[in-house]
Design a protein around this motif. Structure first.
Motif, PDB file in Angstrom:
ATOM      1  N   TYR A   1      44.961  91.488  40.937  1.00  0.00           N
ATOM      2  CA  TYR A   1      46.531  91.296  41.408  1.00  0.00           C
ATOM      3  C   TYR A   1      46.874  89.934  42.203  1.00  0.00           C
ATOM      4  O   TYR A   1      46.414  89.608  42.854  1.00  0.00           O
ATOM      5  CB  TYR A   1      46.762  92.457  42.153  1.00  0.00           C
ATOM      6  CG  TYR A   1      46.751  93.370  41.172  1.00  0.00           C
ATOM      7  CD1 TYR A   1      45.789  94.326  40.730  1.00  0.00           C
ATOM      8  CD2 TYR A   1      47.827  94.291  40.511  1.00  0.00           C
ATOM      9  CE1 TYR A   1      44.989  94.916  40.044  1.00  0.00           C
ATOM     10  CE2 TYR A   1      47.678  95.577  39.954  1.00  0.00           C
ATOM     11  CZ  TYR A   1      46.939  95.753  39.754  1.00  0.00           C
ATOM     12  OH  TYR A   1      46.570  96.698  38.578  1.00  0.00           O
TER      13      TYR A   1
ATOM     14  N   ASP B   1      43.306  99.502  35.035  1.00  0.00           N
ATOM     15  CA  ASP B   1      44.271  98.793  35.968  1.00  0.00           C
ATOM     16  C   ASP B   1      43.550  98.452  37.069  1.00  0.00           C
ATOM     17  O   ASP B   1      44.283  96.810  37.936  1.00  0.00           O
ATOM     18  CB  ASP B   1      45.376  99.732  37.365  1.00  0.00           C
ATOM     19  CG  ASP B   1      46.226 100.859  36.451  1.00  0.00           C
ATOM     20  OD1 ASP B   1      46.107 101.818  37.009  1.00  0.00           O
ATOM     21  OD2 ASP B   1      46.528 100.043  35.749  1.00  0.00           O
TER      22      ASP B   1
ATOM     23  N   VAL C   1      52.912  92.372  35.513  1.00  0.00           N
ATOM     24  CA  VAL C   1      52.813  93.434  35.825  1.00  0.00           C
ATOM     25  C   VAL C   1      54.433  94.156  36.144  1.00  0.00           C
ATOM     26  O   VAL C   1      55.342  95.176  35.580  1.00  0.00           O
ATOM     27  CB  VAL C   1      52.124  93.738  37.118  1.00  0.00           C
ATOM     28  CG1 VAL C   1      52.391  95.201  37.774  1.00  0.00           C
ATOM     29  CG2 VAL C   1      50.582  93.743  36.995  1.00  0.00           C
TER      30      VAL C   1
END
Length: 125
Positions: free
Chosen positions: A93, A89, A48
């Motif tokens: 993460y 998205d 990312v």
């Protein structure tokens, strides 16, 4: 040994914003390049953004202009500000750290020495 703990994930509507954080401990934070990766179900972990120890930043094309990576060396904390979020998205993460002397591509997960446990970001349409 560096420990990384992400926080700030959650559910947000498309077009919204979210900031995720990564608190580091157990090492000298300023000696590390710091990165964010994400992994969606059934997909490989993907790069990312990265901020090097000297402050240079790099982004995946898919997030450029929407996401901003930053670091606060005094607080041993890494941030990822995510704006104009899209359903694509949605992912877990992960925060990652690597020694700043490493020369491999910053987009390669295997070049990173330490990883957090991840935080879920879900963007609804």
């Amino acid at each position: 040994q560096v420990q990384l703990v992400e926080s700030g994930g959650g559910l947000v509507q498309a077009g919204g914003s979210l900031r995720v954080s990564c608190a580091a401990s157990g090492g000298t934070f300023s000696n590390y390049d710091m990165g964010w990766f994400r992994q969606a179900p059934g997909k490989e972990r993907e790069f990312v953004a990265t901020i090097k120890s000297g402050g240079s930043t790099y982004y995946a094309e898919s997030v450029k202009g929407r996401f901003t990576i930053s670091r606060d060396n005094a607080k041993n904390t890494l941030y990822l500000q995510m704006n104009s979020l899209k359903p694509e998205d949605t992912a877990v993460y992960y925060c990652a750290a690597r020694w700043n002397f490493r020369v491999q591509l910053i987009t390669t997960p295997t070049t990173y020495d330490y990883w957090g446990q991840g935080t879920q970001v879900t963007v609804s349409s």
